[in-house]
Scaffold this active site. Structure first.
Site, mmCIF file in Angstrom:
data_model
loop_
_atom_site.group_PDB
_atom_site.id
_atom_site.type_symbol
_atom_site.label_atom_id
_atom_site.label_comp_id
_atom_site.label_asym_id
_atom_site.label_seq_id
_atom_site.Cartn_x
_atom_site.Cartn_y
_atom_site.Cartn_z
ATOM 1 N N GLY B 134 -11.668 1.004 3.240
ATOM 2 C CA GLY B 134 -10.520 1.078 2.357
ATOM 3 C C GLY B 134 -9.475 0.043 2.726
ATOM 4 O O GLY B 134 -9.175 -0.873 1.964
ATOM 5 N N GLU B 244 3.532 -0.391 -5.168
ATOM 6 C CA GLU B 244 2.907 0.907 -4.895
ATOM 7 C C GLU B 244 3.505 1.529 -3.639
ATOM 8 O O GLU B 244 3.794 2.723 -3.591
ATOM 9 C CB GLU B 244 1.392 0.743 -4.732
ATOM 10 C CG GLU B 244 0.695 2.080 -4.479
ATOM 11 C CD GLU B 244 -0.816 1.974 -4.326
ATOM 12 O OE1 GLU B 244 -1.347 0.850 -4.391
ATOM 13 O OE2 GLU B 244 -1.453 3.023 -4.137
ATOM 14 N N GLY B 341 8.561 30.708 7.565
ATOM 15 C CA GLY B 341 7.732 31.706 8.248
ATOM 16 C C GLY B 341 6.457 31.972 7.472
ATOM 17 O O GLY B 341 5.872 31.057 6.876
#
Lengths: 249, 381
Positions: B134, B244, B341
């Site tokens: 990639g 981007e 929590g």
């Protein structure tokens, strides 16, 4: 047919307002402002009349500080054709607003004036009615449906217990209720185009209106915080408390 | 200069409009769409009609606000208030697929493709990453061989946002020798013989976006679909990355902002040991750290946008913004879950989604590590 729509810059309905520490009013510093929701409905109704071919021109007017031009631009982005800004930093009460609008009506001679039934800042619910009286025009308030029929307009009004439809001769004043329509949002290209639409600025003096307040605000206070409720054990206890403590039965 | 505001009245109007769009068309359904792993195609249409897809593109293609980066940021911030990074990535996949087409495609191709995408009638996706690699764009393997008036494309792509539903794919292919000098961009259309779309990939976050593998098996693509010059694709890909990465920084600080807002609300109402959770100093300090992270990430990203707006090429700054904002986002969303929590672990709480959605931001558009190499290079190290 020319339609005049009045819009007001108010605190955004999502904002939790705070009273100023000296109790002279509501704190407006750094608070998000927006177009009064009832005025949005008024703009939307005018735009729909134009889309139906009933209205040919929509003029939007706002009274207030320079920043009120934002609300006029918003209305222009929604479909109004041109704007009139009556610029003032003074407090404008209902009667003075109605007088200013009357001066605009005299000049523009619209067939229909649409306003919100009230603005959510002071909730007075007066300006539309006062304008109708000053201008000698018939009024249809709290409209949930507006149908223009030739030189008349049928206004369905929301009243306690139901609906009433009144027929008014044009020119007329209509004030909007919540259920009249669901306002659209402006598309981005229309927001851009609105920047180029004409916006004329005037002063109250230009229109010959004296803004001196006729009412004096003595004090503004936040509403009392609601006390916690209680649970009752039985119907008897409930009835007893309603009778002897709340004294409502 | 005394002006410290990046946003104009027009930007604020656009923001308000985008907020309404989100409130009306997205927020009522977003939890369902996240669970379903997809949002309706109709939303592209609605967004196109509202002009939300065309921001920054020329008016002749149906766009508006060309060259106005802060308009894009204002609207993106509001779209991110949908609480779904996946939806924003899916709806916004055109923003990484289209710029090379607008700038470099042949006019007849460009005029056929761009208006339909901006109107939301068609969907566009960018395909660079391959199963074998990639980050190392210069070594990509999908090959396109010129054969008369066509290219024959063979290879595969993966992790492609909007990959399932797209109609147009801007695909990086190898047309020349090894290295970055042999890469070109090709527009490949859905339905081209030899092109198939694999399964929808299940992801950690960004559930509402469709992500796919693409396969090219001797796929014949008209030569006129070449975007720009042959073997000049690498520069186009890199130019595209700057924007981007800036938008990923925006996604990062907005994801963090939403997590902070949810935490402020929750800790002010949740009670423990006889007081609100926000009443504890340890909570207050945590919230302050979160707010500091959000503010710094946002302001530095704005600065980068201002540099880009001024037509500078702030490669180093944008890489730094992306790294800082995405790491800040991970810190903030983690603490947000912690402050919630057990509730923070439940899918019904928004911070659970934000925490999952944060992770991709440090990977997509170039990993944190690649950003660091880029910065090091710019520093002359």
């Amino acid at each position: 047919m020319k339609v005049l729509v009045a819009v007001k810059r108010v605190i955004d309905y999502n904002v939790k307002v705070r009273v100023k520490p000296d109790n002279t009013g509501v704190d407006l510093a750094n608070v998000k402002m927006a177009m009064n929701p009832f005025c949005e409905i008024a703009v939307e109704e005018a735009v729909r009349l134009k889309e139906k071919g009933v209205a040919t021109e929509i003029v939007v007017v706002s009274i207030g500080p320079k920043a009120a031009q934002e609300q006029i631009r918003t209305a222009l982005a929604l479909g109004a054709d041109r704007g009139i800004h009556i610029e003032t930093d003074e407090e404008v009460q209902s009667l003075q607003a109605a007088k200013l609008l009357k001066a605009v009506v005299d000049k523009e001679e619209p067939k229909l004036v649409i306003l919100g039934k009230q603005s959510i800042d002071t909730d007075n619910n007066q300006t539309g009615q006062m304008l109708a009286a000053l201008a000698g025009m018939p009024q249809g308030t709290f409209a949930s449906e507006v149908v223009v029929d030739g030189d008349k307009v049928n206004v369905t009004r929301e009243v306690d217990g139901g609906l009433v439809t009144v027929q008014l001769n044009l020119p007329a004043v209509v004030t909007t209720d919540l259920r009249l329509n669901e306002p659209r949002y402006a598309s981005l290209p229309n927001i851009m185009k609105a920047k180029k639409k004409p916006l004329d600025t005037q002063s109250p003096a230009d229109l010959g209106v004296d803004l001196t307040p006729r009412l004096t605000t003595l004090k503004v206070e936040a509403p009392q915080t609601r006390k916690a409720g209680i649970k009752v054990g039985s119907v008897e206890e409930l009835v007893d408390k309603l009778k002897n403590e709340a004294k409502v039965i | 200069m005394s002006n410290t505001e990046y946003f104009s009245e027009t930007h604020n109007q656009a923001r308000e409009m985008a907020r309404r769009f989100v409130a009306r068309h997205i927020l009522p359904h977003i939890d369902d769409w996240e669970e379903q792993g997809e949002f309706p195609r109709e939303l592209y249409h609605q967004a196109g009609e509202a002009g939300l897809l065309g921001i920054g593109y020329p008016e002749k293609f149906g766009g508006s606000g060309e060259g106005d980066l802060f308009l894009k940021i204002a609207v993106s911030e509001e779209l991110l208030r949908s609480t779904s990074g996946g939806l924003v990535a899916g709806l916004g996949s055109l923003d990484i697929a289209l710029p090379p087409i607008v700038q470099w495609a042949r006019p007849e191709v460009r005029d056929r493709v761009v208006p339909d995408v901006l109107a939301g009638r068609k969907i566009a996706a960018l395909a660079v990453t391959e199963p074998d690699g990639g980050s190392d764009v210069a070594r990509l393997k999908t090959r396109a061989v010129r054969d008369g008036d066509h290219y024959r494309v063979s290879g595969s792509k993966t992790f492609i946002t909007s990959g399932i539903r797209a109609d147009y794919y801007t695909v990086a292919v190898r047309t020349g020798d090894e290295g970055h000098g042999g890469i070109s961009l090709l527009l490949i259309e859905k339905g081209t013989p030899g092109f198939s779309v694999g399964r929808k990939l299940n992801k950690m976050g960004w559930w509402a976006s469709d992500t796919a593998e693409l396969f090219f098996d001797d796929c014949r693509v008209p030569a006129e679909n070449l975007i720009g010059q042959e073997n000049a694709g690498f520069i186009a890909i890199m130019a595209n990355f700057l924007r981007e990465r800036l938008m990923l920084s925006v996604m990062a600080y907005m994801t963090a902002e939403l997590a902070l807002e949810a935490s402020l609300e929750y800790t002010r109402s949740r009670k423990a040991f006889g007081r609100t959770v926000a009443g504890f100093q340890v909570t207050r300090h945590k919230l302050v750290d979160m707010a500091t992270d959000v503010d710094l990430a946002r302001e530095y990203t704005y600065r980068c946008a201002a540099l880009m707006q001024a037509r500078k090429n702030p490669i180093r700054q944008v890489a730094m913004a992306k790294n800082f904002a995405t790491e800040a986002c991970e810190r903030v969303t983690r603490e947000a879950v912690q402050l919630h929590g057990g509730m923070g672990y439940m899918r019904e709480s928004v911070v659970e989604r934000l925490y999952r959605d944060a992770r991709i931001l440090a990977i997509g558009g170039g990993t944190t590590e690649i950003m660091k190499e880029l910065i090091a290079k710019q520093m002359g190290l």
